[in-house]
Scaffold this motif. Structure first.
Motif, mmCIF file in Angstrom:
data_model
loop_
_atom_site.group_PDB
_atom_site.id
_atom_site.type_symbol
_atom_site.label_atom_id
_atom_site.label_comp_id
_atom_site.label_asym_id
_atom_site.label_seq_id
_atom_site.Cartn_x
_atom_site.Cartn_y
_atom_site.Cartn_z
ATOM 1 N N VAL A 212 1.257 -1.213 -0.159
ATOM 2 C CA VAL A 212 0.133 0.313 0.164
ATOM 3 C C VAL A 212 1.024 1.217 0.214
ATOM 4 O O VAL A 212 2.062 1.142 0.517
ATOM 5 N N PRO A 213 0.687 2.577 -0.258
ATOM 6 C CA PRO A 213 1.120 3.420 -0.584
ATOM 7 C C PRO A 213 1.745 3.700 0.919
ATOM 8 O O PRO A 213 0.757 4.023 2.078
ATOM 9 N N LEU A 214 2.965 4.016 1.236
ATOM 10 C CA LEU A 214 3.478 4.947 2.049
ATOM 11 C C LEU A 214 2.815 6.310 2.807
ATOM 12 O O LEU A 214 2.690 6.945 1.847
ATOM 13 N N SER A 215 2.677 5.988 3.918
ATOM 14 C CA SER A 215 2.145 7.729 4.296
ATOM 15 C C SER A 215 3.886 8.565 4.317
ATOM 16 O O SER A 215 4.551 8.040 4.282
ATOM 17 N N ASP A 216 3.577 10.316 4.037
ATOM 18 C CA ASP A 216 5.317 10.574 4.446
ATOM 19 C C ASP A 216 5.700 10.667 5.303
ATOM 20 O O ASP A 216 6.362 10.954 4.975
ATOM 21 N N ARG A 217 5.264 10.446 6.101
ATOM 22 C CA ARG A 217 5.525 10.043 7.879
ATOM 23 C C ARG A 217 7.256 8.508 8.041
ATOM 24 O O ARG A 217 7.922 8.823 8.368
ATOM 25 N N GLN A 218 6.279 7.418 7.106
ATOM 26 C CA GLN A 218 6.530 6.671 7.076
ATOM 27 C C GLN A 218 7.577 6.444 6.029
ATOM 28 O O GLN A 218 9.085 6.373 6.207
ATOM 29 N N ARG A 219 7.426 7.676 4.770
ATOM 30 C CA ARG A 219 8.340 7.470 3.589
ATOM 31 C C ARG A 219 9.903 8.550 4.522
ATOM 32 O O ARG A 219 11.016 8.678 3.649
ATOM 33 N N GLN A 220 9.161 9.459 5.040
ATOM 34 C CA GLN A 220 10.316 9.926 5.983
ATOM 35 C C GLN A 220 12.167 9.500 6.975
ATOM 36 O O GLN A 220 12.786 9.202 7.424
ATOM 37 N N ARG A 221 11.002 8.711 7.315
ATOM 38 C CA ARG A 221 11.051 8.251 8.738
ATOM 39 C C ARG A 221 12.169 6.687 7.498
ATOM 40 O O ARG A 221 13.248 6.275 8.365
ATOM 41 N N LEU A 222 12.277 6.554 6.932
ATOM 42 C CA LEU A 222 12.461 5.613 6.017
ATOM 43 C C LEU A 222 13.438 5.823 5.257
ATOM 44 O O LEU A 222 14.510 5.366 5.476
ATOM 45 N N GLY A 223 13.421 7.380 4.698
ATOM 46 C CA GLY A 223 14.727 8.001 4.154
ATOM 47 C C GLY A 223 15.566 8.716 5.019
ATOM 48 O O GLY A 223 17.144 7.821 4.977
ATOM 49 N N ASP A 224 14.801 8.383 6.115
ATOM 50 C CA ASP A 224 15.836 9.140 7.082
ATOM 51 C C ASP A 224 16.785 7.607 7.566
ATOM 52 O O ASP A 224 18.559 7.471 8.268
ATOM 53 N N ALA A 225 16.384 6.168 7.890
ATOM 54 C CA ALA A 225 16.879 5.131 8.370
ATOM 55 C C ALA A 225 18.231 4.986 7.164
ATOM 56 O O ALA A 225 19.129 4.709 7.271
ATOM 57 N N LEU A 226 18.040 5.110 5.432
ATOM 58 C CA LEU A 226 18.845 5.055 4.883
ATOM 59 C C LEU A 226 19.630 5.390 4.613
ATOM 60 O O LEU A 226 21.176 4.828 4.681
ATOM 61 N N ALA A 227 19.472 6.410 5.002
ATOM 62 C CA ALA A 227 20.564 7.431 4.307
ATOM 63 C C ALA A 227 21.965 7.296 6.039
ATOM 64 O O ALA A 227 22.865 7.727 5.866
ATOM 65 N N ARG A 228 21.165 7.126 7.148
ATOM 66 C CA ARG A 228 22.189 6.807 7.957
ATOM 67 C C ARG A 228 22.619 5.124 8.334
ATOM 68 O O ARG A 228 24.336 5.338 7.755
ATOM 69 N N LEU A 229 22.253 4.677 7.455
ATOM 70 C CA LEU A 229 23.171 3.039 6.914
ATOM 71 C C LEU A 229 24.070 3.088 5.697
ATOM 72 O O LEU A 229 25.369 2.671 6.282
ATOM 73 N N TYR A 230 23.541 4.393 4.714
ATOM 74 C CA TYR A 230 24.689 4.752 3.507
ATOM 75 C C TYR A 230 25.617 5.067 3.720
ATOM 76 O O TYR A 230 26.019 5.767 2.802
ATOM 77 N N GLY A 231 25.522 6.006 4.190
ATOM 78 C CA GLY A 231 26.259 7.841 5.041
ATOM 79 C C GLY A 231 26.007 8.375 3.495
ATOM 80 O O GLY A 231 26.739 9.410 3.676
ATOM 81 N N ARG A 232 24.913 8.858 2.878
ATOM 82 C CA ARG A 232 24.150 9.526 2.003
ATOM 83 C C ARG A 232 23.261 9.784 2.298
ATOM 84 O O ARG A 232 22.087 9.114 1.821
ATOM 85 N N GLN A 233 22.733 10.721 1.108
ATOM 86 C CA GLN A 233 21.005 11.052 1.080
ATOM 87 C C GLN A 233 20.433 9.731 0.381
ATOM 88 O O GLN A 233 20.992 9.429 -0.611
ATOM 89 N N ILE A 234 19.355 8.954 0.549
ATOM 90 C CA ILE A 234 18.802 8.603 -0.476
ATOM 91 C C ILE A 234 17.187 9.216 -1.262
ATOM 92 O O ILE A 234 16.918 9.539 -0.691
ATOM 93 N N GLN A 235 17.342 8.881 -2.640
ATOM 94 C CA GLN A 235 16.091 9.382 -3.417
ATOM 95 C C GLN A 235 15.434 8.238 -3.403
ATOM 96 O O GLN A 235 15.777 7.089 -3.838
ATOM 97 N N LEU A 236 13.592 8.242 -2.733
ATOM 98 C CA LEU A 236 12.980 7.693 -3.191
ATOM 99 C C LEU A 236 12.220 7.398 -3.966
ATOM 100 O O LEU A 236 11.287 8.016 -3.888
ATOM 101 N N ASN A 237 12.059 5.769 -4.695
ATOM 102 C CA ASN A 237 11.139 6.192 -5.837
ATOM 103 C C ASN A 237 10.332 5.156 -5.431
ATOM 104 O O ASN A 237 10.331 3.540 -5.409
ATOM 105 N N LEU A 238 9.222 5.185 -4.948
ATOM 106 C CA LEU A 238 7.959 5.054 -4.174
ATOM 107 C C LEU A 238 7.019 3.992 -5.175
ATOM 108 O O LEU A 238 6.710 4.121 -6.338
#
Length: 274
Positions: A212-238
């Motif tokens: 199902v579509p992710l909420s804005d909050r879920q997208r933000q949390r996922l983006g932040d988590a991936l940025a921490r994991l990879y050490g760079r900003q991550i563009q989410l294509n949903l």
């Protein structure tokens, strides 16, 4: 690319960025010129071998570029190509791939200047998803015939599909891809364009598939988590796919982080079968 070609491409990217800093450079026109050069080098095997021959001096190869291209393309394109042939390349085909990348990058620079880069990146991703779920459309666009009528038909199909619905840069990028795929699959070509667009913003691309579509909050949390994991900003294509049942799947390049219910059920099935 490996070795010398990778270094040569990086130098060419830096020269393109330097040209882009000059606002008098017409980025869209430069992209068109570089695309024409890509076509020339792709057709003329002997020419690209001469231009990447390590036995020839860089100056001599640059002079050849000047003689061939001056008056045919812009001075900026000639200068850029002259610099590229002065570099060493591991394989002659790498030079063609590099010129093609610079053509696409120049168009993305044009989108940056008009503030539409985000829209172009999203349109490329959406176009790829549409094609992936429409087998007949995909087959038509991926037709490998290189005759003039077949190439024109593919370009016309792109115009019919997105010509008045997408940014002009998106239309140009996709049109070039289907006209001259150069051995790539349509999926790989679209993915490469999305990655290139993300790189213009110093970001990596994560393709996120959920039931199902992710909420804005879920997208933000996922983006932040991936940025921490990879050490760079991550563009989410949903992407939304009910077949995953629950959870999410994240693909970044060749790496897949799969947390879907469907995958866990498959794993249980494999264990039971074993």
């Amino acid at each position: 690319m490996i070795g010398a070609s990778r270094e040569a491409l990086e130098s060419a990217r830096e020269r393109l960025d330097a040209l882009a800093d000059n606002t008098s450079t017409d980025a869209a026109a430069l992209a068109a010129d570089l695309a024409r050069v890509t076509g020339l080098l792709d057709r003329e095997t002997a020419l690209r071998r001469v231009l990447t021959d390590p036995a020839q001096s860089g100056e001599r190869k640059a002079e050849l570029v000047g003689r061939l291209l001056t008056g045919q393309v812009s001075g900026e394109a000639v200068d850029l190509l002259s610099g590229m042939v002065r570099s060493r390349w591991s394989a002659s085909r790498d030079l063609v791939d590099a010129v093609e990348e610079l053509a696409d990058s120049a168009d993305l620079i044009a989108a940056e200047r008009t503030g539409t880069l985000d829209a172009v990146e999203d349109e490329l991703f959406r176009f790829g998803r549409i094609v992936a779920t429409a087998p007949r459309l995909r087959a038509a666009l991926a037709d490998k015939r290189d005759g003039a009528s077949a190439v024109a038909a593919r370009a016309g199909l792109v115009r019919d599909l997105i010509g008045d619905r997408a940014d002009e840069v998106t239309v140009r990028l996709v049109t070039r891809l289907v006209e001259r795929p150069r051995g790539r699959s349509l999926d790989a070509g679209i993915d490469a364009l999305c990655t290139l667009a993300a790189a213009r913003r110093d970001r990596s691309v994560a393709v996120v598939t959920s039931a199902v579509p992710l909420s804005d909050r879920q997208r933000q949390r996922l983006g932040d988590a991936l940025a921490r994991l990879y050490g760079r900003q991550i563009q989410l294509n949903l992407d939304v796919d009910p077949a995953v049942i629950g959870g999410i799947s994240v693909r970044i390049g060749d790496e897949v982080i799969n947390g879907t219910v469907a995958e866990r059920l498959d794993e249980v099935g494999r264990r039971m079968a074993g």
